[in-house]
Design an enzyme around this catalytic site. Sequence first.
Site, PDB file in Angstrom:
ATOM      1  N   ASN A   9      14.797  25.112   3.100  1.00 58.63           N
ATOM      2  CA  ASN A   9      15.285  24.732   4.373  1.00 58.63           C
ATOM      3  C   ASN A   9      15.740  23.556   4.506  1.00 58.63           C
ATOM      4  O   ASN A   9      14.988  22.448   4.367  1.00 58.63           O
ATOM      5  CB  ASN A   9      14.197  25.067   5.273  1.00 58.63           C
ATOM      6  CG  ASN A   9      14.101  26.627   5.654  1.00 58.63           C
ATOM      7  OD1 ASN A   9      15.125  27.378   5.328  1.00 58.63           O
ATOM      8  ND2 ASN A   9      12.892  27.212   5.667  1.00 58.63           N
ATOM      9  N   HIS A  10      16.933  23.191   5.123  1.00 59.18           N
ATOM     10  CA  HIS A  10      17.161  21.859   5.855  1.00 59.18           C
ATOM     11  C   HIS A  10      17.292  22.034   7.129  1.00 59.18           C
ATOM     12  O   HIS A  10      16.967  23.127   7.831  1.00 59.18           O
ATOM     13  CB  HIS A  10      18.848  21.736   5.460  1.00 59.18           C
ATOM     14  CG  HIS A  10      19.120  21.626   3.856  1.00 59.18           C
ATOM     15  ND1 HIS A  10      19.979  20.526   3.327  1.00 59.18           N
ATOM     16  CD2 HIS A  10      18.332  21.869   2.780  1.00 59.18           C
ATOM     17  CE1 HIS A  10      19.918  20.518   2.273  1.00 59.18           C
ATOM     18  NE2 HIS A  10      18.961  21.272   1.593  1.00 59.18           N
TER      19      HIS A  10
END
Length: 206
Positions: free
Chosen positions: A82-83
């Site tokens: 996840n960013h």
Amino acid sequence: MDIPDKNEPFPLKNYKRLCFLKNIIKNPNILVGDYTYYDDFSNVSNFEKNVKYHFDFIGDKLIIGKFCMIASDVTFIMNGANHLSDAISSYPFAIFGGDWQHAMKNKSYPTKGNTIIGNDVWLGYNATIMPGIRIGDGAIIGSNAVITKDVEPYSIVGGNPGKLIRKRFSDEEIESLLSLKWWDWPIEKITGNVQKLTEIKLSDFK
Ligand SMILES: CC(C)(COP(=O)(O)OP(=O)(O)OC[C@H]1O[C@@H](n2cnc3c(N)ncnc32)[C@H](O)[C@@H]1OP(=O)(O)O)[C@@H](O)C(=O)NCCC(=O)NCCS
């Protein structure tokens, strides 16, 4: 009784492409129940390679129940993937250090928790399970599905994004199967019932 040995990595004689998965896992953040098997077109060590973005420093776990059937190329995307998505940029400046290091000060990347697969779950070829998903007991995931939402017990889900195809049984039947929990029986009792467990007459267990 002649019962397959749950501690045997390769329960099929002279066949190394199907394993009782718990016996080949090295990562302590992957927990697998007895008799869950993984079948791979080339090498069962691909299983851990297909648990992607699974970093120790995040500590999220992949937990898989008993008697699951996992087909080749099933992929689990874990939380390390996840960013930021609720910021102007999702670019991970901080990881490159230097004057970019402070970009993530007092912030954290989104995390959706552990991935939890129930018991007697069949994951079809090339299915992808996104971070933090829970798949209920007895569910079936169709080949090539991308699972983005939790899956109810005893439902069949397919497509991208994964959608309910149908429930395997009535709500009442599912309730009784969930209290039956056959996968927790002693293995001798399971062995004595394998024929009934592979039939559709739930009345046998009432
Ligand atoms: C999901 C699955 C179990 C459904 O089987 P089924 O109950 O016989 O379903 P049907 O073929 O009758 O199809 C029912 C509906 O689901 C859809 N469907 C079937 N498989 C699908 C899949 N993988 N993805 C998306 N939709 C699927 C069909 O198009 C059909 O849609 P409709 O009702 O709109 O016409 C099966 O298609 C599947 O994907 N099995 C996994 C096989 C596999 O990967 N095995 C690996 C070795 S163990």
